[in-house]
Motif scaffolding. Structure first.
Motif, PDB file in Angstrom:
ATOM      1  N   HIS A 144       0.843  -1.196   0.000  1.00 57.34           N
ATOM      2  CA  HIS A 144       0.000   0.000   0.000  1.00 57.34           C
ATOM      3  C   HIS A 144       0.881   1.250   0.000  1.00 57.34           C
ATOM      4  O   HIS A 144       1.970   1.258   0.597  1.00 57.34           O
ATOM      5  CB  HIS A 144      -0.904   0.003   1.235  1.00 57.34           C
TER       6      HIS A 144
ATOM      7  N   ASP B  85     -10.074   3.426  -0.051  1.00 56.54           N
ATOM      8  CA  ASP B  85     -11.208   2.635   0.416  1.00 56.54           C
ATOM      9  C   ASP B  85     -10.904   2.076   1.806  1.00 56.54           C
ATOM     10  O   ASP B  85      -9.768   1.679   2.092  1.00 56.54           O
ATOM     11  CB  ASP B  85     -11.484   1.473  -0.538  1.00 56.54           C
TER      12      ASP B  85
ATOM     13  N   ILE C 155     -12.251  -0.472   5.228  1.00 54.32           N
ATOM     14  CA  ILE C 155     -13.069  -1.565   5.760  1.00 54.32           C
ATOM     15  C   ILE C 155     -13.555  -1.122   7.129  1.00 54.32           C
ATOM     16  O   ILE C 155     -12.759  -0.771   7.991  1.00 54.32           O
ATOM     17  CB  ILE C 155     -12.260  -2.869   5.905  1.00 54.32           C
TER      18      ILE C 155
ATOM     19  N   ARG D  46     -16.055   0.913   2.184  1.00 53.67           N
ATOM     20  CA  ARG D  46     -16.398  -0.057   1.141  1.00 53.67           C
ATOM     21  C   ARG D  46     -17.299  -1.171   1.647  1.00 53.67           C
ATOM     22  O   ARG D  46     -18.161  -1.658   0.920  1.00 53.67           O
ATOM     23  CB  ARG D  46     -15.109  -0.657   0.572  1.00 53.67           C
ATOM     24  N   ILE D  47     -17.108  -1.573   2.915  1.00 53.06           N
ATOM     25  CA  ILE D  47     -17.881  -2.685   3.459  1.00 53.06           C
ATOM     26  C   ILE D  47     -17.828  -2.660   4.973  1.00 53.06           C
ATOM     27  O   ILE D  47     -16.855  -2.198   5.563  1.00 53.06           O
ATOM     28  CB  ILE D  47     -17.328  -4.040   2.928  1.00 53.06           C
TER      29      ILE D  47
ATOM     30  N   ARG E 246      -8.801  -9.791   7.211  1.00 54.50           N
ATOM     31  CA  ARG E 246      -8.938 -10.639   6.019  1.00 54.50           C
ATOM     32  C   ARG E 246      -9.335  -9.809   4.796  1.00 54.50           C
ATOM     33  O   ARG E 246      -8.849 -10.050   3.693  1.00 54.50           O
ATOM     34  CB  ARG E 246      -9.981 -11.733   6.277  1.00 54.50           C
ATOM     35  N   MET E 247     -10.231  -8.839   5.001  1.00 54.97           N
ATOM     36  CA  MET E 247     -10.624  -7.981   3.886  1.00 54.97           C
ATOM     37  C   MET E 247      -9.454  -7.126   3.413  1.00 54.97           C
ATOM     38  O   MET E 247      -9.280  -6.891   2.214  1.00 54.97           O
ATOM     39  CB  MET E 247     -11.804  -7.092   4.294  1.00 54.97           C
TER      40      MET E 247
ATOM     41  N   ALA F 116      -7.246  -9.203   1.336  1.00 56.22           N
ATOM     42  CA  ALA F 116      -7.830  -9.448   0.013  1.00 56.22           C
ATOM     43  C   ALA F 116      -7.849  -8.192  -0.857  1.00 56.22           C
ATOM     44  O   ALA F 116      -8.455  -8.193  -1.929  1.00 56.22           O
ATOM     45  CB  ALA F 116      -9.242  -9.994   0.174  1.00 56.22           C
ATOM     46  N   ASN F 117      -7.206  -7.111  -0.377  1.00 51.36           N
ATOM     47  CA  ASN F 117      -7.072  -5.862  -1.128  1.00 51.36           C
ATOM     48  C   ASN F 117      -8.407  -5.146  -1.323  1.00 51.36           C
ATOM     49  O   ASN F 117      -8.630  -4.474  -2.333  1.00 51.36           O
ATOM     50  CB  ASN F 117      -6.415  -6.113  -2.496  1.00 51.36           C
ATOM     51  N   MET F 118      -9.281  -5.267  -0.313  1.00 50.23           N
ATOM     52  CA  MET F 118     -10.557  -4.561  -0.358  1.00 50.23           C
ATOM     53  C   MET F 118     -10.434  -3.137   0.161  1.00 50.23           C
ATOM     54  O   MET F 118     -11.338  -2.325  -0.008  1.00 50.23           O
ATOM     55  CB  MET F 118     -11.594  -5.324   0.473  1.00 50.23           C
ATOM     56  N   GLY F 119      -9.350  -2.822   0.841  1.00 50.73           N
ATOM     57  CA  GLY F 119      -9.166  -1.497   1.403  1.00 50.73           C
ATOM     58  C   GLY F 119      -8.259  -1.552   2.621  1.00 50.73           C
ATOM     59  O   GLY F 119      -7.595  -2.565   2.868  1.00 50.73           O
TER      60      GLY F 119
END
Length: 303
Positions: free
Chosen positions: A182, A199, A201, A227-228, A238-239, A242-245
């Protein structure tokens, strides 16, 4: 005459049932909790109200709530049951050591970061004491203590304690969890403002951390790119993996869940990233002996 009748009806079983109906909200759940047949439980309450000559509960389709007279009796009932418990404990100490049962509510941060070791130390010294621990968001912890659902609570200092007795429990620090690749991963410390272009989490919407980051973004006049929402710190990590933010969570929680996922923790420079968790009770003086024992242990457990 009324005085003698009242004494006959205020046996411990009836008092415990009365308190259970208030806490459970229905006669059926209270009877199940106290292991009494519903018909027998109903008879006890009807006879108690008949002796007093006034309703103790308002009965509706949704359940049972205390009347003003019921509130008065609840105060005295809890005090009487506490005094009886004290007698049993003080006598029992001569036999097998301290016994009892403590109901406790705590937010996720306290349960993940501090309570496992603190409760382990407590039960090592008091093996006869049983602790029923339930996780709730901080505001839910406060309400649970007010409602009598639990004896001891732990919540974020951000929450309105609504007049409950509170003392500091532990302090923690919020960090930003991110992947090693990042753009902010090379920094030792960043301002929250720097994170807002990415983004994020978020924890569930009722969590104190979620409330804190929303308030911080609003104070800065910047949008929060959430984002979530996820239910726990392990799910945040975990998110992030997984590159969700990126995700904001306590440092100790990151060390438990994020290190093993090869993530990086970057400290926040904002003052609000330093938090205090609080111990809550209705009244310290009205705690049962075992509840006070746990309260004092937790209060003294700060490193």
């Amino acid at each position: 005459m009324l005085h003698k009748q009242l004494i006959r009806r205020l046996d411990l079983v009836t008092l415990q049932l009365f308190v259970a109906v208030h806490e459970e909200g229905t006669l059926t759940r209270a009877a199940s909790r106290e292991a009494i047949a519903v018909s027998a439980a109903s008879k006890r309450l009807v006879e108690l109200e008949a002796v007093l000559g006034i309703p103790l509960f308002s009965r509706t389709a949704k359940g049972m709530t205390l009347t003003a007279a019921g509130e008065t009796l609840l105060h005295h009932a809890r005090r009487m049951l506490t005094e009886v418990e004290k007698v049993g404990i003080e006598v029992g100490e001569h036999l097998q050591g301290l016994r009892g049962y403590v109901r406790m509510l705590a937010n996720l941060s306290a349960i993940i970061q501090f309570l496992p070791e603190d409760l382990h130390d407590f039960v090592l010294s008091h093996s006869q004491v049983k602790v029923d621990l339930e996780e709730r968001p901080s505001d839910g912890v406060v309400q649970g203590i007010i409602d009598g659902v639990a004896d001891v609570g732990i919540c974020s200092m951000d929450s309105d304690s609504q007049g409950l007795f509170s003392v500091p429990y532990r302090r923690d620090r919020l960090i930003v969890a991110m992947r090693n690749d990042h753009p902010l991963a090379s920094f030792d410390e960043v301002a929250f403002l720097q994170t807002l272009k990415y983004d994020q989490i978020g924890l569930h919407s009722a969590s104190s951390i979620n409330n804190r980051i929303h308030a911080a973004a609003k104070a800065l006049g910047e949008p929060l790119r959430l984002r979530i929402h996820v239910p726990g710190f392990d799910a945040v990590c975990r998110m992030v993996q997984a590159n969700m933010g990126i995700g904001i969570l306590p440092l100790k929680a990151f060390e438990l869940f994020g290190r093993g996922l090869d993530l990086t923790a970057v400290h926040l420079s904002d003052e609000w990233s330093n938090r205090t968790l609080m111990l809550l009770v209705r009244e310290r003086e009205s705690l049962s002996p075992v509840s006070r024992l746990l309260f004092d242990h937790l209060q003294q457990s700060q490193p």
